[in-house]
Design an enzyme around this catalytic site. Structure first.
Site, PDB file in Angstrom:
ATOM      1  N   ASN A 145     -65.194 124.899 -44.178  1.00 18.06           N
ATOM      2  CA  ASN A 145     -66.403 125.676 -43.958  1.00 18.06           C
ATOM      3  C   ASN A 145     -67.606 124.785 -43.662  1.00 18.06           C
ATOM      4  O   ASN A 145     -67.974 124.606 -42.501  1.00 18.06           O
ATOM      5  CB  ASN A 145     -66.659 126.572 -45.171  1.00 18.06           C
ATOM      6  CG  ASN A 145     -67.749 127.582 -44.914  1.00 18.06           C
ATOM      7  OD1 ASN A 145     -68.486 127.497 -43.945  1.00 18.06           O
ATOM      8  ND2 ASN A 145     -67.857 128.563 -45.788  1.00 18.06           N
ATOM      9  N   ASP A 146     -68.179 124.194 -44.690  1.00 16.31           N
ATOM     10  CA  ASP A 146     -69.429 123.459 -44.502  1.00 16.31           C
ATOM     11  C   ASP A 146     -69.324 122.328 -43.479  1.00 16.31           C
ATOM     12  O   ASP A 146     -70.269 122.040 -42.763  1.00 16.31           O
ATOM     13  CB  ASP A 146     -69.908 122.891 -45.846  1.00 16.31           C
ATOM     14  CG  ASP A 146     -70.242 124.016 -46.830  1.00 16.31           C
ATOM     15  OD1 ASP A 146     -70.656 125.090 -46.357  1.00 16.31           O
ATOM     16  OD2 ASP A 146     -70.086 123.811 -48.041  1.00 16.31           O
ATOM     17  N   VAL A 147     -68.156 121.691 -43.394  1.00 12.59           N
ATOM     18  CA  VAL A 147     -68.020 120.548 -42.486  1.00 12.59           C
ATOM     19  C   VAL A 147     -67.978 120.978 -41.023  1.00 12.59           C
ATOM     20  O   VAL A 147     -67.925 120.147 -40.129  1.00 12.59           O
ATOM     21  CB  VAL A 147     -66.769 119.695 -42.797  1.00 12.59           C
ATOM     22  CG1 VAL A 147     -66.879 119.084 -44.168  1.00 12.59           C
ATOM     23  CG2 VAL A 147     -65.494 120.489 -42.655  1.00 12.59           C
ATOM     24  N   ALA A 185     -71.475 124.663 -50.410  1.00 11.23           N
ATOM     25  CA  ALA A 185     -72.919 124.507 -50.323  1.00 11.23           C
ATOM     26  C   ALA A 185     -73.618 125.849 -50.481  1.00 11.23           C
ATOM     27  O   ALA A 185     -74.821 125.901 -50.618  1.00 11.23           O
ATOM     28  CB  ALA A 185     -73.297 123.860 -48.992  1.00 11.23           C
TER      29      ALA A 185
END
Lengths: 105, 485
Positions: free
Chosen positions: B411-413, B452
């Site tokens: 997700n965040d990456v 995050a």
């Protein structure tokens, strides 16, 4: 400061520099095995545990030495075995596999 | 043989062990030689242990019966426990086990320093340097011991992964730091002589006990407030600490192999920690002070900027057709893939695609997984050949040539907000340029957020199709659908 301490400090500083030099070249792919491998190396405290076991002479000393030995041994054996398990999975074999795959499918 | 000769021989043997550690780490430069490197390092360890045993057995009156019992029983029990845990652990649970081994290593280093101080306190062997190295060994060892146990508990899910506020917060930290600092100063001054010469051995040992407790409590309060997503950095840092603690015990015991090996690990752990922190575009200090998931205001801003677009859902068959007729597919695996144990399913899908002539590679973000490089290990376990695993710098320019980017549990990456939205808490974090691919398929269970706690703009991008499924089930149905074409 006595000479022995100065020698030890020199050893310490040089070993740190060697550590920096050796590690900065390792690719990210291997960071987990590397961390695990470094983790096994600090199992070297087992040597310290053996030394204090040799010097212990009272019950409290025996207990400290025993716990340190168990801890150190777990660190060494577990660390190396788990690192080896990880590394044996890193195989290349793609060339052969690619050539064979279409026929199988 | 004289004592001097015996020591000389032992010293050389210890150096051989230390050299094996350096060469072993050096061989870990490449996947092809890494296993040999680890084995060389293990042989170095065997040499070091055997040398120590032989030296103390042959020296003077040799080892007492009690010492033999302690050493042999300790080696058997500790080694046995380590062996069983190392053999049984699942590759997804690797980080918590490494963290646990780290804890016992740090604990052992602290015990060694405590033991040594008990024996030298009050004697003429109690010098300035002994006091300094004992305190350093105890403090660092204790912090690692409890800190690693907490980190391991967080990774295992025994302790909540969310940042936990410590009662008293900074005050607690300051108080513990003060106890340690004052205690250290007293011990050093008393060893030095002059001002505190009269201080009794009992008092000194009491002070050391206070320092020990302060270190142990500090380890807990240091790691508890750090969020689960930052654990890889924490483990890496604690690994470095243990190495340093081992080196300190080497100074205390005057043993070269302990100093060299400890310093090596301290340095390597430090570098890894820095690399990890860089990959998240954060400083080590920032991570240790904590508070990622807690930034509600920042998260809200990120969400507001990213919201508004609608999500397009894609069916299994559509996604299968896109990939089957693609020239190049890049798989972006994240921790979700590991949790779902889907590493084998993704490899099967990749093999079916390759059999159709599709070029498949894997884009690995440096912090994918729960440890630096964890994702590589998980995919290697599933027999994915390592040349297909591409690091971020290598794969990013290739996304624009990829027909499909398949994001599984990451997700965040992949969040473009890291590039474009300065208000986002992850702004500036290097990401995988998934949004550059011609089309994106995201396998995800729901629209939930990543660690995050922010929305991902990638999901509302018009060229992104969301395939709502469990990673493993989704990949298996994709593989079946491609096969059926």
């Amino acid at each position: 400061m006595d000479t022995q301490l100065l020698n030890s400090l020199a050893l310490f500083v040089l070993a740190i520099l060697v550590g920096f030099e050796v590690i900065s070249k390792v690719p990210a792919t291997l960071h987990t095995p590397l961390m695990s491998g470094a983790n096994s190396i600090h199992g070297i405290v087992i040597v310290g545990a053996i030394i204090i076991a040799a010097e212990a002479s009272d019950p409290l000393g025996y207990v400290l030495a025993f716990v340190a030995t168990v801890f150190g041994a777990a660190n060494v054996v577990g660390g190396y075995v788990v690192t080896d398990r990880m590394l044996q999975m890193f195989k290349k074999k793609p060339v052969a596999a690619k050539a064979d795959a279409p026929k199988e499918a | 043989m004289s004592e001097q000769w015996l020591f000389t021989i032992a010293f050389f043997a210890w150096l051989v062990g230390a050299a094996a550690f350096v060469l072993g780490l050096h061989l870990m430069n490449s996947p092809a030689s890494a296993r040999k490197g680890n084995q060389l390092s293990a042989s170095g360890m065997a040499v070091a242990i055997f040398t120590t045993l032989a030296y103390y057995a042959l020296r003077g009156e040799g080892l007492s019966i009690e010492a033999w019992v302690i050493i042999i029983v300790g080696l058997v029990i500790g080694g046995g426990l380590g062996l069983v845990m190392a053999k049984r652990v699942k590759m997804t649970a690797m980080p918590q086990l490494v963290s646990l081994f780290n804890a016992v290593g740090g604990g052992a280093a602290a015990l060694i320093a405590i033991f040594d101080y008990m024996h030298v306190a009050g004697t003429e062997k109690e010098t300035l340097s002994t006091a300094v190295f004992v305190v350093l060994g105890v403090v660092i060892g204790c912090i690692t011991f409890t800190g690693s146990i907490v980190a391991s508990g967080k990774l295992q899910g025994l302790i909540s992964g969310a940042p936990i506020k410590v009662p008293g917060g900074q005050m607690t930290t300051v108080a513990l730091g003060l106890i340690t600092a004052v205690g250290t100063i007293i011990l050093i001054l008393s060893a030095y002589g002059a001002p505190l010469e009269g201080i009794g051995t009992g008092v000194k040992l009491g002070i050391l006990l206070a320092i020990t407790i302060a270190g142990c409590v500090f380890g807990i309060t240091m790691v508890l407030p750090i969020g689960g997503a930052d654990m890889p950095v924490v483990i890496s840092l604690l690994n470095s600490f243990t190495g340093t603690a081992a080196a300190m015990s080497g100074f205390v015991l005057n043993n070269p192999v302990l100093i060299i090996a400890g310093a090596l690990v301290g340095a390597s752990g430090g570098i890894l920690t820095k690399l990890m922190a860089d990959a998240m575009n954060r400083s080590i200090m920032n991570i240790m002070v904590g508070g990622f998931g807690g930034g509600d205001a920042a998260a809200g801003a990120g969400a507001a900027a990213g919201g508004g677009g609608s999500v397009r859902e894609v069916g299994v068959d559509d996604a299968a057709i896109q990939m089957a007729y693609a020239q190049k597919v890049i798989v972006v695996p994240g921790y979700g893939l590991a949790v779902a144990q889907a590493q084998h399913a993704v490899r099967e899908l990749a093999e079916i695609l390759e059999a159709r002539g599709v070029e498949v590679s894997y884009a690995i973000h440096p912090v994918a997984g729960r440890m630096p490089g964890h994702m590589n290990v998980l995919l290697a376990e599933a027999n994915v050949p390592y040349p297909q695993l591409k690091e971020m710098e290598e794969i990013n320019p290739e996304f624009s040539r990829a027909d499909v980017a398949l994001v599984v549990g990451a997700n965040d990456v992949t969040n473009p907000a890291a590039r474009s939205n300065p208000a986002s808490p992850i702004y500036g974090m290097p990401i995988l340029d998934v949004d550059q691919a011609k089309s994106v398929v995201v396998i995800k269970r729901s629209m939930g957020r990543g660690y995050a706690g922010i929305d991902n703009e990638l999901y509302t991008d018009p060229k992104t199709g969301m395939l709502f499924a469990d990673a493993k089930a989704g990949l298996e149905s994709l593989a079946a659908a491609v096969k059926a074409l």
